[in-house]
Design an enzyme around this catalytic site. Sequence first.
Site, PDB file in Angstrom:
ATOM      1  N   GLU A  22       0.869  -1.187   0.000  1.00 43.18           N
ATOM      2  CA  GLU A  22       0.000   0.000   0.000  1.00 43.18           C
ATOM      3  C   GLU A  22       0.903   1.234   0.000  1.00 43.18           C
ATOM      4  O   GLU A  22       1.903   1.262   0.704  1.00 43.18           O
ATOM      5  CB  GLU A  22      -0.913  -0.038   1.246  1.00 43.18           C
ATOM      6  CG  GLU A  22      -1.669   1.215   1.562  1.00 43.18           C
ATOM      7  CD  GLU A  22      -2.544   1.738   0.424  1.00 43.18           C
ATOM      8  OE1 GLU A  22      -3.327   0.969  -0.151  1.00 43.18           O
ATOM      9  OE2 GLU A  22      -2.406   2.943   0.104  1.00 43.18           O
ATOM     10  N   ASP A  65      -7.292   1.793  -8.265  1.00 46.34           N
ATOM     11  CA  ASP A  65      -7.627   3.146  -8.714  1.00 46.34           C
ATOM     12  C   ASP A  65      -7.834   3.147 -10.237  1.00 46.34           C
ATOM     13  O   ASP A  65      -7.017   2.593 -10.969  1.00 46.34           O
ATOM     14  CB  ASP A  65      -6.509   4.116  -8.331  1.00 46.34           C
ATOM     15  CG  ASP A  65      -6.374   4.261  -6.813  1.00 46.34           C
ATOM     16  OD1 ASP A  65      -7.297   3.825  -6.092  1.00 46.34           O
ATOM     17  OD2 ASP A  65      -5.359   4.815  -6.352  1.00 46.34           O
ATOM     18  N   LYS A  88      -8.267   9.145 -16.953  1.00 42.11           N
ATOM     19  CA  LYS A  88      -7.747   9.864 -18.131  1.00 42.11           C
ATOM     20  C   LYS A  88      -6.820   8.964 -18.944  1.00 42.11           C
ATOM     21  O   LYS A  88      -5.975   8.267 -18.377  1.00 42.11           O
ATOM     22  CB  LYS A  88      -6.966  11.107 -17.678  1.00 42.11           C
ATOM     23  CG  LYS A  88      -7.864  12.161 -17.071  1.00 42.11           C
ATOM     24  CD  LYS A  88      -7.107  13.410 -16.706  1.00 42.11           C
ATOM     25  CE  LYS A  88      -8.083  14.414 -16.121  1.00 42.11           C
ATOM     26  NZ  LYS A  88      -7.504  15.269 -15.104  1.00 42.11           N
ATOM     27  N   ASP A 122     -15.731  -2.720  -9.324  1.00 39.05           N
ATOM     28  CA  ASP A 122     -17.105  -2.411  -9.752  1.00 39.05           C
ATOM     29  C   ASP A 122     -17.062  -1.391 -10.887  1.00 39.05           C
ATOM     30  O   ASP A 122     -18.115  -0.953 -11.359  1.00 39.05           O
ATOM     31  CB  ASP A 122     -17.929  -1.836  -8.587  1.00 39.05           C
ATOM     32  CG  ASP A 122     -17.451  -0.448  -8.207  1.00 39.05           C
ATOM     33  OD1 ASP A 122     -16.222  -0.227  -8.212  1.00 39.05           O
ATOM     34  OD2 ASP A 122     -18.293   0.424  -7.934  1.00 39.05           O
ATOM     35  N   THR A 137     -13.794  -7.171   0.144  1.00 46.46           N
ATOM     36  CA  THR A 137     -12.908  -6.085   0.571  1.00 46.46           C
ATOM     37  C   THR A 137     -13.789  -4.962   1.138  1.00 46.46           C
ATOM     38  O   THR A 137     -15.020  -4.995   0.995  1.00 46.46           O
ATOM     39  CB  THR A 137     -12.087  -5.549  -0.619  1.00 46.46           C
ATOM     40  OG1 THR A 137     -12.921  -4.712  -1.415  1.00 46.46           O
ATOM     41  CG2 THR A 137     -11.513  -6.668  -1.478  1.00 46.46           C
ATOM     42  N   GLU A 138     -13.142  -3.955   1.707  1.00 48.19           N
ATOM     43  CA  GLU A 138     -13.921  -2.811   2.219  1.00 48.19           C
ATOM     44  C   GLU A 138     -14.719  -2.155   1.089  1.00 48.19           C
ATOM     45  O   GLU A 138     -15.902  -1.857   1.234  1.00 48.19           O
ATOM     46  CB  GLU A 138     -13.000  -1.744   2.841  1.00 48.19           C
ATOM     47  CG  GLU A 138     -12.517  -2.065   4.236  1.00 48.19           C
ATOM     48  CD  GLU A 138     -11.100  -2.628   4.253  1.00 48.19           C
ATOM     49  OE1 GLU A 138     -10.596  -3.042   3.172  1.00 48.19           O
ATOM     50  OE2 GLU A 138     -10.506  -2.664   5.334  1.00 48.19           O
ATOM     51  N   TYR A 139     -14.055  -1.923  -0.051  1.00 46.56           N
ATOM     52  CA  TYR A 139     -14.728  -1.262  -1.172  1.00 46.56           C
ATOM     53  C   TYR A 139     -15.835  -2.146  -1.741  1.00 46.56           C
ATOM     54  O   TYR A 139     -16.871  -1.649  -2.160  1.00 46.56           O
ATOM     55  CB  TYR A 139     -13.708  -0.899  -2.261  1.00 46.56           C
ATOM     56  CG  TYR A 139     -13.095   0.467  -2.045  1.00 46.56           C
ATOM     57  CD1 TYR A 139     -12.325   0.732  -0.920  1.00 46.56           C
ATOM     58  CD2 TYR A 139     -13.290   1.503  -2.954  1.00 46.56           C
ATOM     59  CE1 TYR A 139     -11.763   1.982  -0.709  1.00 46.56           C
ATOM     60  CE2 TYR A 139     -12.731   2.760  -2.753  1.00 46.56           C
ATOM     61  CZ  TYR A 139     -11.970   2.989  -1.630  1.00 46.56           C
ATOM     62  OH  TYR A 139     -11.428   4.230  -1.416  1.00 46.56           O
ATOM     63  N   GLU A 140     -15.587  -3.438  -1.770  1.00 43.17           N
ATOM     64  CA  GLU A 140     -16.593  -4.375  -2.297  1.00 43.17           C
ATOM     65  C   GLU A 140     -17.859  -4.315  -1.442  1.00 43.17           C
ATOM     66  O   GLU A 140     -18.976  -4.298  -1.972  1.00 43.17           O
ATOM     67  CB  GLU A 140     -15.995  -5.788  -2.296  1.00 43.17           C
ATOM     68  CG  GLU A 140     -16.874  -6.840  -2.921  1.00 43.17           C
ATOM     69  CD  GLU A 140     -16.121  -8.161  -3.098  1.00 43.17           C
ATOM     70  OE1 GLU A 140     -14.899  -8.208  -2.831  1.00 43.17           O
ATOM     71  OE2 GLU A 140     -16.761  -9.136  -3.505  1.00 43.17           O
TER      72      GLU A 140
END
Length: 212
Positions: free
Chosen positions: A68, A117, A121, A153, A192-195
């Site tokens: 990380e 991430d 662009k 996602d 995961t947290e984001y999931e």
Amino acid sequence: MRLRNIKGAREAMISSPYTVNEPAANKGKWAEFFGNSNPIRLEIGTGKGQFITALAEQNPAINYIGIEKYSSVLLRALQKQEVLQLPNLIFIRMEAEEIEDIFAQGEIDRIYLNFSDPWPKDRHAHRRLTSGKFFSRYDKILKKDGVVEFKTDNVDLFAFSLEEIPAAGWTLDKVTHDLHNDAAMNEGNIMTEYEERFSAQGNAICKLIASR
Ligand code: SAM
């Protein structure tokens, strides 16, 4: 994910027994570092570490390294590990571009990329962790039959990855655009947290597994 700068995060990381501050010194010697010849799996962009910590708890005969770039985020992963003290889990604060300096040819068994991430662009496409540039780095450190697993996602990043990965000479072994409704691919899935956050908002989760 970038949390506010947390005072003392960098210092807490440096003094933690669960971070490696000079990881390049272990290049080619990670088995020695862990004290066994178990497979070594990486999560790149581990965030607060929920996914890799659960994997390490479930699989004591596999070694896990969470990478990380921000101490302020990694601090949360370290706080969990300081309670659990899992011998098969460590963290490195580093930029993923440098992985070839840290791991030797074939030293890694599997790479997880979770909710990476998107870098929307075009001029930043080379920074996406599923770009051909990153896959050529993974090619160097992964063992011959090693795999990369990617969840997101973000439909644009997923579409990019579905083109980019085969163009880099890899094979897409498994693909789903709705992981949580794909019984076979979802078996044993660790969120995961984001999931958790994005699936609670109704977003479908995409996943692919790639090998050479
Ligand atoms: N994987 C976690 C999850 O699914 O909940 C966190 C996802 S978050 C969107 C992406 C994380 O990857 C952030 O914590 C970010 O700092 C980290 N990251 C992004 N690019 C990175 C890079 N090149 N090297 C190391 N970490 C990176």
